[in-house]
Design an enzyme around this catalytic site. Sequence first.
Site, short mmCIF file in Angstrom:
data_model
loop_
_atom_site.label_atom_id
_atom_site.label_comp_id
_atom_site.label_asym_id
_atom_site.label_seq_id
_atom_site.Cartn_x
_atom_site.Cartn_y
_atom_site.Cartn_z
N LYS A 205 0.87 -1.19 0.00
CA LYS A 205 0.00 0.00 0.00
C LYS A 205 0.91 1.24 0.00
CE LYS A 205 -1.89 2.89 2.22
NZ LYS A 205 -1.63 4.34 1.95
N GLU A 279 9.00 0.75 11.26
CA GLU A 279 10.08 1.73 11.14
C GLU A 279 9.43 3.10 11.27
OE1 GLU A 279 12.27 4.32 10.23
OE2 GLU A 279 12.32 3.71 8.13
N CYS A 313 13.24 10.11 8.11
CA CYS A 313 13.00 9.66 9.49
C CYS A 313 14.28 9.76 10.32
CB CYS A 313 12.45 8.25 9.49
SG CYS A 313 13.40 7.13 8.47
N GLU A 410 9.18 15.21 16.51
CA GLU A 410 9.58 15.07 15.11
C GLU A 410 8.83 16.09 14.26
OE1 GLU A 410 8.31 11.59 12.72
OE2 GLU A 410 10.42 11.38 12.22
#
Length: 501
Positions: A205, A279, A313, A410
Amino acid sequence: MKKKQKMQKKAEIKSALKINFSTDWKYDPAPESADHIKLEKKYDLFINGKFVAPKKGKYFETINPAKETKLAEVAEGTEEDIDTAVRAARSAYEKIWSKISARERGKYLFRIARIMQEKARELAVIESLDSGKPIRESKTVDIPLAAAHFFYNAGWADKLDYAFPGRKAHSIGVAGQIIPWNFPLLMAAWKIAPALAAGNTVVLKPAETTPLTALKLAEIFQQADLPPGVVNIVTGAGATGAALTRHPDIDKIAFTGSTDIGKLIMKSLVGTNKKYTLELGGKSANIIFEDAALDQAVEGIINGIFFNQGHVCCAGSRLYVQESIAKNLIRKLKDRMETLIVGDPLDKNTDIGAINSKAQLEKIQSYLTIGIEEGAQRFQPACDLPKSGYWCRPTLFTDVAQSHRIAQEEIFGPVLSVQTFRTVEEVIEKANNTPYGLAGGVWTDKGAKVFSITSQIRAGVLWANTYNKFDPTAPFGGYKESGMGREGGVHGLYPYVELAS
Ligand code: NAI
Ligand code: MG
């Protein structure tokens, strides 16, 4: 010469040397041509080797974030489409992929890698159009690395016994894979290649803002004659991803994305037999010691946070500078930031492209305000920004405290928070004082210091005197809220096999 004349001369030389890079001179535009790319107006789902219309007949738009223009319509997969795709993957697993020899599997992967290389230019342009990332990066990082992941894993397909000495590696079945928008094709390759090498089939996906290169990859699978059903690609947004994680006939989930969704997925898998790897996010520390090569460190800091608009990331979003060099280093950093070119992703000179979506731009902008409200000092170079599209100037915050949200959360944008430190103990404590543990960087000219410090930092990936370097042979993954499991290298095969003695 009289003293006054001397001073005047000095001032003249000084002003002659003072070049304002953002206004005094500019590179001519060097746009990459987009004439050679082939994009359909509308993309269906890729199930069982064919493009098929979604059952509910719904489509959504993917846009070019640099222009806010529509690139194509893409099918929105529902629960029923996911079910059809999982059935196709199960049948391909049982009838074909688990039956053919490992060498044959390897041959398909090599073939896919080679076609990706042949189509590298087209894939790079489509990646930049759909995601907003600079063409220089999609050409030199995303696409070559994506092909490299297929090459690397192709080599393992018939050597799994050597990957796990003394054990017999069996495939596990059907893998459901969900990927984000920051490295669309690379994440697809990173997830599909080890799954196939180890003998599994896949339902992938892609992210809703960047589905196009995954759909081009589907065309490559057709061209490579990959047996139908071995990889299925179901586009859609969060609901499509959730339907995939919920499906009872999935054996393994591999997810890359936000920590919040990672936690949701983890909860939804409790009590099932599904294996999973997650992750997730990061807030990685880039640490500069006074004995580092400062000019190189400046390049590393820039690369660490401004690479791919900070949509990374493992971005080095927290900078720790030893106090004795802080003033000098921050000055050098600001000078370098003045030279960064923000703009057209298809221009080969562009350093910082478009922010991937309006929502992401708004999130980043909210942190630009939060930083000031928290009392930090904000610096941005005075670069021009294009009129339409989603843009953010590279941003540096100084006077940051460890407790500030800009140092803890973040942001996933080109925003760097800077703090200083005096001792090794202090910086290790600060670097580890985060809910995340994905990556980090250490800059010093002492090898022993590198080993001693990196062994005390709780992060999955640590770079010494460099940043954001990736290789398919190296495992990647985090501690704490940055996720679980490793992808890449031999470690990346492990989640896709069942080991027997
Ligand atoms: P997200 O985590 O919502 O999206 C990642 C992928 O998960 C997409 O394919 C999305 O469609 C899918 N997804 C969303 N909800 C799902 C659900 N309930 N079940 C299964 N799949 C689902 O991330 P988003 O909203 O695009 O970005 C938000 C923030 O996440 C960013 O600002 C950034 O901080 C972080 N992020 C981190 C990434 C990383 O590589 N660690 C990648 C993308 C975002
Ligand atoms: Mg897009």
